[in-house]
Design an enzyme around this catalytic site. Structure first.
Site, PDB file in Angstrom:
ATOM      1  N   PRO A  19     -11.310  -0.687  -1.980  1.00 42.49           N
ATOM      2  CA  PRO A  19     -12.483  -1.481  -2.366  1.00 42.49           C
ATOM      3  C   PRO A  19     -13.764  -0.809  -1.876  1.00 42.49           C
ATOM      4  O   PRO A  19     -13.719   0.077  -1.015  1.00 42.49           O
ATOM      5  CB  PRO A  19     -12.260  -2.810  -1.639  1.00 42.49           C
ATOM      6  CG  PRO A  19     -11.422  -2.464  -0.462  1.00 42.49           C
ATOM      7  CD  PRO A  19     -10.636  -1.224  -0.796  1.00 42.49           C
ATOM      8  N   SER A  58     -10.403 -12.288  -4.904  1.00 44.77           N
ATOM      9  CA  SER A  58     -10.660 -12.355  -3.472  1.00 44.77           C
ATOM     10  C   SER A  58     -12.088 -12.821  -3.233  1.00 44.77           C
ATOM     11  O   SER A  58     -13.010 -12.359  -3.896  1.00 44.77           O
ATOM     12  CB  SER A  58     -10.468 -10.969  -2.859  1.00 44.77           C
ATOM     13  OG  SER A  58     -10.623 -11.032  -1.469  1.00 44.77           O
ATOM     14  N   HIS A  83      -7.796   0.853   2.118  1.00 43.99           N
ATOM     15  CA  HIS A  83      -7.544  -0.562   2.400  1.00 43.99           C
ATOM     16  C   HIS A  83      -6.356  -0.828   3.331  1.00 43.99           C
ATOM     17  O   HIS A  83      -6.229  -1.925   3.871  1.00 43.99           O
ATOM     18  CB  HIS A  83      -7.308  -1.276   1.055  1.00 43.99           C
ATOM     19  CG  HIS A  83      -7.653  -2.725   1.047  1.00 43.99           C
ATOM     20  ND1 HIS A  83      -7.818  -3.473   2.201  1.00 43.99           N
ATOM     21  CD2 HIS A  83      -7.871  -3.581   0.024  1.00 43.99           C
ATOM     22  CE1 HIS A  83      -8.112  -4.719   1.864  1.00 43.99           C
ATOM     23  NE2 HIS A  83      -8.161  -4.808   0.557  1.00 43.99           N
ATOM     24  N   TYR A  88       0.788  -1.239   0.000  1.00 45.59           N
ATOM     25  CA  TYR A  88       0.000   0.000   0.000  1.00 45.59           C
ATOM     26  C   TYR A  88       0.820   1.288   0.000  1.00 45.59           C
ATOM     27  O   TYR A  88       0.743   2.085  -0.916  1.00 45.59           O
ATOM     28  CB  TYR A  88      -0.967   0.011   1.199  1.00 45.59           C
ATOM     29  CG  TYR A  88      -1.997  -1.089   1.100  1.00 45.59           C
ATOM     30  CD1 TYR A  88      -2.958  -1.080   0.093  1.00 45.59           C
ATOM     31  CD2 TYR A  88      -1.994  -2.157   1.994  1.00 45.59           C
ATOM     32  CE1 TYR A  88      -3.889  -2.101  -0.022  1.00 45.59           C
ATOM     33  CE2 TYR A  88      -2.926  -3.184   1.883  1.00 45.59           C
ATOM     34  CZ  TYR A  88      -3.869  -3.149   0.873  1.00 45.59           C
ATOM     35  OH  TYR A  88      -4.782  -4.157   0.755  1.00 45.59           O
TER      36      TYR A  88
END
Length: 633
Positions: free
Chosen positions: A102, A544, A328, A89
């Site tokens: 997301p 995912s 996230h 990240y």
């Protein structure tokens, strides 16, 4: 990803979970070679194998790095956490919307009017405060693992970051700041975004939390204030939608003025952001709702009515399009799901607390955040708006509800639903391209202290053998051979999943070795700039499983320009897939992928049904053959 079971409420702080292990060097290198062999050309693989053997040789570089990594594990609660957070990240320079953040898409709400929208928002805010109180008092039930392995408690740290985190942009790397436990209960305001203006909503007045009726009254004042044209300020939220370096540079320009510093400080210390969105003018299809949650539809719609650095942004659209978009870096999808499900149940189930209380308080009105602008900042706002629009125009999203069967049918085949769906995704990709590529599936390692995720590499050799047999048009493979290959592919997927959730996968380990080499100022070992390694970390398929028990679904964008994002939510009789890609890449198309996925899922079902029918026939005939003949007297 292991399914969650809720345990009894208890304080986990006193309960020490095991540390994330460091796998054996030889084991990781052997697995790495096994993962890449069938994905690269033979010549390239030979070269890679020689590089890996040299790296892992006795007395070689690998052993030195492994020794240092083991020392690091002894010293720290979680040896990989910081490395992983930065790599996954904080070092990433891409814009947060689409590329990183997301979204959870709620069912379309039917609001009668403006007031209905605000009533929903007030209930949502009350639900957030109730959930936050559970976190602050450490009253959340502990999650337990479920699945093939022993039941174990899971690390709860991610929950404690839901409302206390803020991601600051940096020129080279971002910073994730988390308020300490004591400070968490001191957080007493939210930020409400309305018409691209930002307002401070105090949720506590005179040491008493606002009632739902009081919150509604404050939201009505905010909407009224946002309609005042003379007070209207430029859409500063758009800056947070930009690339991280661009936003860091813009922030440097903003903080030269005290007024901007004060406004930023209030946003950076809020519980969460609530975005009251204008009607989008789009059909509320699943796909459009997913797009609007991910990027707000750009600056002409609600794209500037956001503050992307804050970990939780709840979106309530006047047209009933609602959900959450989350930054996230502090937590994984499963934690987002638990929070969202709690809040949705709160909204749907508890009777409205809208009682006109006799002790109705006259509250000070919410405060509008002030901003100082100048021609330079005006230019930055315009540039950010243009870059967001490019991102909006480029995202190709397809939300696909596969209705022919769900996880019940898969379980009847005595197969793991997650492994089955992963193999189906490989088949879809193979149908589209005639090859398999490096695939990422997140695997929770929350059975360890401060555990986040590792990667399940789903493009196994066994999956390749299966998809080749399914795609063979010469009819060279019998059903029994295809079934055997399907079984092998599912077994390989399941065993890799077990390795990953028990800390024995390869991605975190290889990252750790690479980072140790950097810390020792060593020349980068050849294994890490070999083209196979670079290709193996370019995840064209990023997947995912995000299952929900309340009607809602999760979505995200691709992680590479020529890739697909594939998020799925298996239900008992259907599966929701969110497939994303970028329009400007000619190799990818979400609609083509969805068509291939639908075909593949039906072909695998037909294969299973034919095999079951054949097995039944054989059982019947063998039973008939073994029946003793009754002789008449």
């Amino acid at each position: 990803m292991p399914i969650l079971e809720r345990g009894t409420a208890r304080d986990q702080d006193s309960q020490v979970l095991p540390k994330v292990p460091v796998p054996l060097l030889k084991q990781t290198l052997d697995t790495y070679l096994k993962c890449v062999q069938h994905l690269v050309k033979e010549e390239q693989f030979k070269k890679t194998r020689a590089i890996v053997e040299k790296f892992g040789a006795p007395g070689g570089v690998g052993e030195t790095l492994q020794k240092k990594l083991l020392e690091r594990r002894d010293k720290m609660a979680n040896w990989v956490y910081d490395y992983w957070l930065e790599d996954m990240y904080l070092n990433n320079r891409l814009a947060l919307p689409v590329n990183s953040s997301p979204a959870m898409v709620f069912p379309k709400q039917m609001f009668k009017d403006h007031k209905g929208t605000l009533r929903f928002a007030a209930r949502l805010i009350s639900g957030v405060l109730e959930y936050k109180a559970l976190i602050d008092t450490r009253s959340l039930p502990v999650d337990f693992t479920r699945g093939q392995l022993a039941v174990m408690p899971m690390c709860m740290e991610q929950y404690y970051r839901l409302f206390t985190s803020y991601r600051y942009p940096g020129l080279k790397t971002d910073t994730l700041k988390v308020q300490m436990k004591a400070a968490s209960s001191a957080l007493e305001h939210m930020i409400v975004a309305c018409k691209n203006q930002f307002f401070v909503l105090d949720v506590v007045a005179n040491s008493k939390q606002l009632s739902e009726e009081e919150i509604l009254s404050q939201l009505e004042k905010i909407v009224k204030m946002s309609e005042n044209a003379e007070e209207k300020l430029p859409p500063f939220g758009i800056l947070t939608s930009d690339g991280r370096t661009e936003w860091a540079q813009a922030r440097e320009a903003l903080i030269k003025d005290q007024i901007n510093r004060d406004s930023l400080a209030l946003i950076e210390s809020c519980i969460c952001v609530v975005c009251l969105d204008e009607p989008s003018g789009l059909q509320p299809s699943d796909t459009n709702r997913a797009l609007l949650m991910l990027h707000g539809g750009g600056h002409e719609k609600n794209g500037a009515n956001r503050w992307y650095d804050k970990s939780m942004q709840f979106v309530v659209g006047m047209d009933g399009i609602c959900g959450v978009v989350c930054e996230h870096s502090p937590f994984e999808g499963i934690v987002l799901v638990q929070c969202c499900e709690y809040i949705m149940k709160y909204i749907m189930e508890s009777p409205s607390k809208m009682v006109k209380s006799s002790s109705y308080r006259e509250l000070p009105p919410p405060r509008r955040l002030r901003w100082k602008c100048n021609p330079h900042i005006q230019g930055l706002l315009a540039a950010s708006a243009e870059r967001l629009q490019r991102l909006v125009n480029n995202l190709d999203m397809n939300v696909f509800k596969f209705k022919d069967y769900g996880k019940e049918f898969i379980k009847q085949q005595k197969m793991s639903p997650d492994a089955f769906i992963q193999v189906a995704l490989q088949l879809a990709f193979f149908k589209c391209t005639g090859r398999l590529v490096s695939t990422y599936e997140s695997a929770s390692i929350r059975r360890f202290q401060e555990g986040r995720v590792d990667n399940i590499r789903s493009a196994t050799a066994e999956a390749l053998a299966f998809v080749k047999s399914m795609a063979d048009e010469r009819g060279a493979f019998s059903d029994s051979e295809k079934m055997k290959r399907l079984g092998d592919a599912i077994k390989a997927q399941t065993s890799y999943t077990i390795a990953a959730i028990t800390g024995m996968a390869i991605d975190n380990h290889l990252l750790g070795l690479l980072r140790i080499a950097k810390e020792l100022n060593m020349e980068k070992p050849e294994i890490f700039y070999d083209e196979t390694y670079l290709a193996s970390n370019h995840f064209i398929l990023s997947t995912s499983q995000v299952p929900t028990t309340v009607e809602m679904f999760c979505c995200y964008g691709p992680v590479v320009p020529n890739g697909y994002g594939a998020c799925y939510n298996p239900q008992s009789d259907h599966i929701i897939f969110c497939i994303s890609s970028f329009w400007d890449n000619t190799e990818t198309s979400s609609v083509v992928f969805v068509k291939a996925l639908n075909e593949g899922l039906l072909e695998i079902r037909d294969l299973c049904n034919r095999s079951n029918a054949t097995a039944s026939k054989l059982a019947v005939s063998s039973q008939g053959a073994s029946q003793p003949h009754k002789s008449g007297k």
